[in-house]
Design an enzyme around this catalytic site. Structure first.
Site, PDB file in Angstrom:
ATOM      1  N   LYS A 144      24.478  -2.896   7.671  1.00 21.21           N
ATOM      2  CA  LYS A 144      25.835  -3.266   8.100  1.00 21.21           C
ATOM      3  C   LYS A 144      25.870  -3.643   9.577  1.00 21.21           C
ATOM      4  CE  LYS A 144      26.119  -2.838   4.441  1.00 21.21           C
ATOM      5  NZ  LYS A 144      25.273  -2.284   3.350  1.00 21.21           N
ATOM      6  N   GLY A 150       8.478  18.964   1.504  1.00 23.90           N
ATOM      7  CA  GLY A 150       8.784  20.069   0.599  1.00 23.90           C
ATOM      8  C   GLY A 150       8.211  19.798  -0.781  1.00 23.90           C
ATOM      9  N   VAL A 162       9.633 -14.587 -10.352  1.00 23.57           N
ATOM     10  CA  VAL A 162       8.486 -14.725  -9.456  1.00 23.57           C
ATOM     11  C   VAL A 162       7.227 -14.237 -10.157  1.00 23.57           C
ATOM     12  CG1 VAL A 162       7.493 -13.926  -7.279  1.00 23.57           C
ATOM     13  CG2 VAL A 162       9.900 -14.589  -7.392  1.00 23.57           C
ATOM     14  N   ALA A 212      13.396  -7.656  -2.809  1.00 22.94           N
ATOM     15  CA  ALA A 212      14.562  -6.771  -3.006  1.00 22.94           C
ATOM     16  C   ALA A 212      14.870  -6.705  -4.501  1.00 22.94           C
ATOM     17  CB  ALA A 212      15.765  -7.308  -2.231  1.00 22.94           C
ATOM     18  N   GLY A 271      14.991  -4.027  -6.433  1.00 21.88           N
ATOM     19  CA  GLY A 271      15.518  -2.756  -6.915  1.00 21.88           C
ATOM     20  C   GLY A 271      14.793  -1.580  -6.283  1.00 21.88           C
ATOM     21  N   ASP A 283      19.887   9.442  -5.364  1.00 27.75           N
ATOM     22  CA  ASP A 283      19.142   8.353  -6.000  1.00 27.75           C
ATOM     23  C   ASP A 283      18.076   8.845  -6.968  1.00 27.75           C
ATOM     24  OD1 ASP A 283      20.584   6.574  -4.477  1.00 27.75           O
ATOM     25  OD2 ASP A 283      18.861   5.617  -3.532  1.00 27.75           O
ATOM     26  N   HIS A 338      53.857  -4.978   5.698  1.00 26.03           N
ATOM     27  CA  HIS A 338      53.731  -6.429   5.845  1.00 26.03           C
ATOM     28  C   HIS A 338      53.471  -6.785   7.299  1.00 26.03           C
ATOM     29  CE1 HIS A 338      54.392 -10.691   5.300  1.00 26.03           C
ATOM     30  NE2 HIS A 338      55.204 -10.658   6.351  1.00 26.03           N
TER      31      HIS A 338
HETATM   32  P1  FAD Z   1      17.552   8.918   0.557  1.00 26.74           P
HETATM   33  O1  FAD Z   1      18.581   8.355   1.453  1.00 26.74           O
HETATM   34  O2  FAD Z   1      16.452   8.042   0.105  1.00 26.74           O
HETATM   35  O3  FAD Z   1      16.967  10.182   1.317  1.00 26.74           O
HETATM   36  C1  FAD Z   1      15.937  10.974   0.815  1.00 26.74           C
HETATM   37  C2  FAD Z   1      15.262  11.707   1.951  1.00 26.74           C
HETATM   38  O4  FAD Z   1      14.349  12.652   1.410  1.00 26.74           O
HETATM   39  C3  FAD Z   1      14.461  10.805   2.875  1.00 26.74           C
HETATM   40  O5  FAD Z   1      14.694  11.150   4.212  1.00 26.74           O
HETATM   41  C4  FAD Z   1      13.012  11.119   2.494  1.00 26.74           C
HETATM   42  O6  FAD Z   1      12.094  10.938   3.549  1.00 26.74           O
HETATM   43  C5  FAD Z   1      13.131  12.585   2.127  1.00 26.74           C
HETATM   44  N1  FAD Z   1      12.070  13.074   1.254  1.00 26.74           N
HETATM   45  C6  FAD Z   1      11.572  12.509   0.123  1.00 26.74           C
HETATM   46  N2  FAD Z   1      10.648  13.298  -0.442  1.00 26.74           N
HETATM   47  C7  FAD Z   1      10.565  14.401   0.343  1.00 26.74           C
HETATM   48  C8  FAD Z   1       9.806  15.576   0.276  1.00 26.74           C
HETATM   49  N3  FAD Z   1       8.956  15.826  -0.708  1.00 26.74           N
HETATM   50  N4  FAD Z   1       9.948  16.501   1.272  1.00 26.74           N
HETATM   51  C9  FAD Z   1      10.819  16.276   2.291  1.00 26.74           C
HETATM   52  N5  FAD Z   1      11.585  15.171   2.379  1.00 26.74           N
HETATM   53  C10 FAD Z   1      11.459  14.264   1.420  1.00 26.74           C
HETATM   54  N6  FAD Z   1      24.419   2.566  -0.504  1.00 26.74           N
HETATM   55  C11 FAD Z   1      25.747   2.536  -0.290  1.00 26.74           C
HETATM   56  O7  FAD Z   1      26.457   3.379  -0.824  1.00 26.74           O
HETATM   57  N7  FAD Z   1      26.324   1.586   0.498  1.00 26.74           N
HETATM   58  C12 FAD Z   1      25.593   0.636   1.123  1.00 26.74           C
HETATM   59  O8  FAD Z   1      26.132  -0.208   1.839  1.00 26.74           O
HETATM   60  C13 FAD Z   1      24.188   0.644   0.926  1.00 26.74           C
HETATM   61  N8  FAD Z   1      23.415  -0.273   1.536  1.00 26.74           N
HETATM   62  C14 FAD Z   1      22.070  -0.219   1.376  1.00 26.74           C
HETATM   63  C15 FAD Z   1      21.301  -1.178   2.027  1.00 26.74           C
HETATM   64  C16 FAD Z   1      19.928  -1.157   1.897  1.00 26.74           C
HETATM   65  C17 FAD Z   1      19.106  -2.201   2.626  1.00 26.74           C
HETATM   66  C18 FAD Z   1      19.306  -0.135   1.115  1.00 26.74           C
HETATM   67  C19 FAD Z   1      17.814  -0.064   0.985  1.00 26.74           C
HETATM   68  C20 FAD Z   1      20.073   0.816   0.453  1.00 26.74           C
HETATM   69  C21 FAD Z   1      21.465   0.778   0.575  1.00 26.74           C
HETATM   70  N9  FAD Z   1      22.276   1.707  -0.075  1.00 26.74           N
HETATM   71  C22 FAD Z   1      23.632   1.651   0.096  1.00 26.74           C
HETATM   72  C23 FAD Z   1      21.725   2.754  -0.946  1.00 26.74           C
HETATM   73  C24 FAD Z   1      21.649   4.090  -0.212  1.00 26.74           C
HETATM   74  O9  FAD Z   1      20.874   3.936   0.949  1.00 26.74           O
HETATM   75  C25 FAD Z   1      21.052   5.148  -1.129  1.00 26.74           C
HETATM   76  O10 FAD Z   1      21.807   5.214  -2.314  1.00 26.74           O
HETATM   77  C26 FAD Z   1      21.085   6.516  -0.463  1.00 26.74           C
HETATM   78  O11 FAD Z   1      20.385   6.514   0.759  1.00 26.74           O
HETATM   79  C27 FAD Z   1      20.479   7.564  -1.397  1.00 26.74           C
HETATM   80  O12 FAD Z   1      20.621   8.815  -0.804  1.00 26.74           O
HETATM   81  P2  FAD Z   1      19.661  10.021  -1.153  1.00 26.74           P
HETATM   82  O13 FAD Z   1      20.081  11.125  -0.250  1.00 26.74           O
HETATM   83  O14 FAD Z   1      19.640  10.254  -2.602  1.00 26.74           O
HETATM   84  O15 FAD Z   1      18.185   9.534  -0.767  1.00 26.74           O
HETATM   85  P1  AMP Z   2      19.247  -4.618  -7.722  1.00 27.95           P
HETATM   86  O1  AMP Z   2      18.606  -3.807  -8.824  1.00 27.95           O
HETATM   87  O2  AMP Z   2      20.729  -4.737  -7.782  1.00 27.95           O
HETATM   88  O3  AMP Z   2      18.739  -4.205  -6.357  1.00 27.95           O
HETATM   89  O4  AMP Z   2      18.712  -6.119  -7.928  1.00 27.95           O
HETATM   90  C1  AMP Z   2      17.364  -6.474  -8.024  1.00 27.95           C
HETATM   91  C2  AMP Z   2      17.285  -7.833  -8.693  1.00 27.95           C
HETATM   92  O5  AMP Z   2      15.945  -8.325  -8.652  1.00 27.95           O
HETATM   93  C3  AMP Z   2      17.675  -7.805 -10.179  1.00 27.95           C
HETATM   94  O6  AMP Z   2      18.767  -8.661 -10.375  1.00 27.95           O
HETATM   95  C4  AMP Z   2      16.417  -8.286 -10.912  1.00 27.95           C
HETATM   96  O7  AMP Z   2      16.738  -9.114 -12.005  1.00 27.95           O
HETATM   97  C5  AMP Z   2      15.680  -9.081  -9.826  1.00 27.95           C
HETATM   98  N1  AMP Z   2      14.227  -9.206 -10.079  1.00 27.95           N
HETATM   99  C6  AMP Z   2      13.371  -8.231 -10.486  1.00 27.95           C
HETATM  100  N2  AMP Z   2      12.097  -8.709 -10.613  1.00 27.95           N
HETATM  101  C7  AMP Z   2      12.134 -10.033 -10.293  1.00 27.95           C
HETATM  102  C8  AMP Z   2      11.165 -11.101 -10.213  1.00 27.95           C
HETATM  103  N3  AMP Z   2       9.856 -10.923 -10.505  1.00 27.95           N
HETATM  104  N4  AMP Z   2      11.590 -12.339  -9.850  1.00 27.95           N
HETATM  105  C9  AMP Z   2      12.886 -12.554  -9.534  1.00 27.95           C
HETATM  106  N5  AMP Z   2      13.840 -11.599  -9.583  1.00 27.95           N
HETATM  107  C10 AMP Z   2      13.504 -10.348  -9.952  1.00 27.95           C
END
Ligand code: FAD
Ligand code: AMP
Length: 478
Positions: free
Chosen positions: A58, A122, A245, A276, A278, A319, A451
């Site tokens: 962002k 951990g 791809v 990107a 997924g 996640d 408004h």
């Molecule tokens: P994470 O944020 O992945 O955090 C997990 C943490 O656990 C990390 O610090 C990792 O190092 C640590 N860890 C892992 N294994 C271990 C272990 N064994 N011991 C100790 N530590 C460990 N989501 C939104 O809602 N809005 C957005 O605008 C948005 N934008 C995004 C943009 C990008 C480019 C990306 C990549 C993601 C975006 N997301 C967004 C998704 C969002 O970042 C994730 O959904 C979110 O961070 C998940 O949170 P989490 O706490 O589950 O895991």
């Molecule tokens: P998201 O899961 O929303 O982050 O989106 C990832 C996107 O990547 C999905 O829409 C997939 O269809 C796309 N994708 C995955 N593998 C490939 C590939 N080999 N070539 C092009 N697109 C892909």
């Protein structure tokens, strides 16, 4: 003797750090283990979200938007600027500063709430024991009454385009380019691909997005996705659907990417390739064989509707478990689990998790799409209001898109709110509130909206659902 905690959280992303803070607020003796180190080798709390995800993306979206607007969007206001330049390293530095402010902020919150912050890795052992291995030093065994696993996700890698951190990058690399690449390829037209592609497009790169699916943004409302695709293409994003791809070669500063589409085998050369496609749950070296935790077929930690694993007292959030990979989803799960551990009643309404795509215009929605309702055979009506008829949007010269409310045909209960346009993410939140309280479209229509605001478009869309919008002709009079 090993240290003992009421709660040990593994992972300090938005799911884990929020769980730890809430648990500590509830009087539980809580530790949070996190292994993230920043590029200076220093612990940096906040996980993907703060370090390489939501916040840095962002920051760059805002910088690039300001650059583009200054270049192209001010003339209409009568403002002339002369030549506009962008200092990319300074832009990246600003992003780093924001990350630093927020990540150190979490350390401060941990201190203020009495959370023991442990930097290292951990691993869950049997019997709710956690092996903690600091970045330097010996591993120790910690004992917990409850464990919350919040280890998050990592980018999916695909064999045709192995990440090399230079010409082929994932989100982390794409958020740190030090100069504007002439030509950028993005694989995947999902949220992350579109946001990162937009950043570099606005800064002047030619951006080609390769998406394997024929359908654009299949999770969004079909009509909104269709309109958005038109707008993005008009902005110059070269989005190629049905493009899978299959291979790549790196030669010096260039990547040649092979893909197949309806016309056969194709090739495109770019200077930087952003993969990107997924994210996947990250559980490497996390679970001892006898820890008793089950994974799903796709590698997520298996949990019930309240994030309990099959082992009593062990929970998993964010996640690494089912559901949308969104920071706010994980945070709410973190709060829910902390409250359950503290003996409170807690649940989440998984039907009302909003989604936002921070392109310009933004896309945001909550609840059901038209295509979902059709499939489920639910009778519905639609109220729409275009920002082109919104005084506030016109005043801001930001009038692309619309608000769309979907309500049950018979009961009038709001079933979905979809926005393409300025501040869509904030406007969709009104849908979360309305739907959480079981509001009807009529209820929203009866409320007073200030408004001129963008929110008036929500009001008018609600009125339109019942055929009495004021500021546009109604298709159906009711
Ligand atoms: P994470 O944020 O992945 O955090 C997990 C943490 O656990 C990390 O610090 C990792 O190092 C640590 N860890 C892992 N294994 C271990 C272990 N064994 N011991 C100790 N530590 C460990 N989501 C939104 O809602 N809005 C957005 O605008 C948005 N934008 C995004 C943009 C990008 C480019 C990306 C990549 C993601 C975006 N997301 C967004 C998704 C969002 O970042 C994730 O959904 C979110 O961070 C998940 O949170 P989490 O706490 O589950 O895991
Ligand atoms: P998201 O899961 O929303 O982050 O989106 C990832 C996107 O990547 C999905 O829409 C997939 O269809 C796309 N994708 C995955 N593998 C490939 C590939 N080999 N070539 C092009 N697109 C892909």
């Amino acid at each position: 003797m090993s240290q003992k905690f009421d709660v040990i959280v593994i992972g300090a992303g938005p799911a884990g750090y929020v769980a730890a803070i809430r648990a500590a607020q509830l009087g539980l003796n809580t530790a949070c283990i996190d292994k993230w180190l920043n590029e200076k080798g220093k612990p940096s709390l906040g996980g993907t979200c703060l370090n390489v995800g939501c916040i840095p993306s962002k920051a760059l979206l805002d910088s690039s938007q300001k650059y583009e607007e200054t270049q192209k969007g001010l003339k209409v206001h009568g403002i002339s600027t002369g030549d506009v330049a962008i200092d990319v390293p300074a832009m990246i530095k600003r992003k780093e500063k924001i990350i630093n402010t927020l990540t150190t902020g979490i350390s401060g919150l941990f201190k203020a709430n009495g959370v023991t912050s442990l930097s290292g890795t951990g691993k869950l052992l049997a019997g709710k024991q956690v092996e903690f291995t600091p970045h330097q030093g010996e591993a120790e065994i910690l004992q917990a009454e409850n464990v919350i696993i919040a280890v998050g996700s990592v980018p999916v890698a695909i064999p045709p385009t192995p990440i090399n951190g230079d010409t082929i990058v994932d989100n982390e690399g794409a958020l740190a380019f030090q100069e504007i690449p002439e030509k950028v390829g993005v694989i995947g037209a999902g949220v992350i691909g579109l946001e990162l592609g937009s950043v570099w497009k606005r800064l002047g790169s030619e951006v080609i997005v390769l998406e394997a699916l024929e359908e654009f943004l299949p999770l969004a409302d079909e009509q909104i996705a269709k309109d958005a695709l038109k707008i993005y293409k008009k902005q110059g994003l070269d989005i190629r659907l049905g493009a899978r791809v299959t291979g790549s070669q790196v030669v010096d500063n260039s990547v040649t990417v092979q893909y197949s589409d309806a016309n056969g085998e194709q090739e495109v050369s770019v200077n930087k390739l952003i993969v990107a496609v997924g994210r996947r749950p990250y559980t490497e070296n996390l679970l001892a064989d006898d820890a008793g935790i089950e994974l799903t077929e796709k590698g997520f930690i298996a949990v019930d509707g309240q994030c309990r694993t099959g082992v009593a007292g062990v929970y998993a959030v964010g996640d690494v478990v089912r559901g949308p990979m969104l920071a706010h989803k994980g945070s709410e799960e973190g709060v829910m689990v902390a409250e359950l551990i503290a003996g409170k009643k807690a649940q989440i309404n998984y039907d009302l998790i909003p989604s936002v795509i921070y392109t310009h215009p933004e896309i945001a929605w909550v609840g059901k799409t038209e295509q979902q309702l059709k499939q489920e055979g639910v009778p519905y009506k639609v109220g729409m209001f275009p920002f082109a008829a919104s005084g506030r949007a016109l005043a801001a010269n930001d009038s692309a898109g619309m608000v769309k409310i979907i309500a049950h045909e018979e009961t009038d209960r709001v079933l979905g709110l979809h926005v393409l346009g300025p501040s869509a993410g904030d406007l969709a939140q009104q849908g979360v509130i309305a739907m959480e309280f079981g509001s009807s479209a009529e209820d929203i229509g009866l409320m007073v909206f200030a408004h001129p605001t963008l929110s008036e478009a929500v009001h008018e869309a609600a009125l339109a659902a019942n055929g009495h919008a004021i500021h546009m002709p109604n298709r159906k009079k009711r």
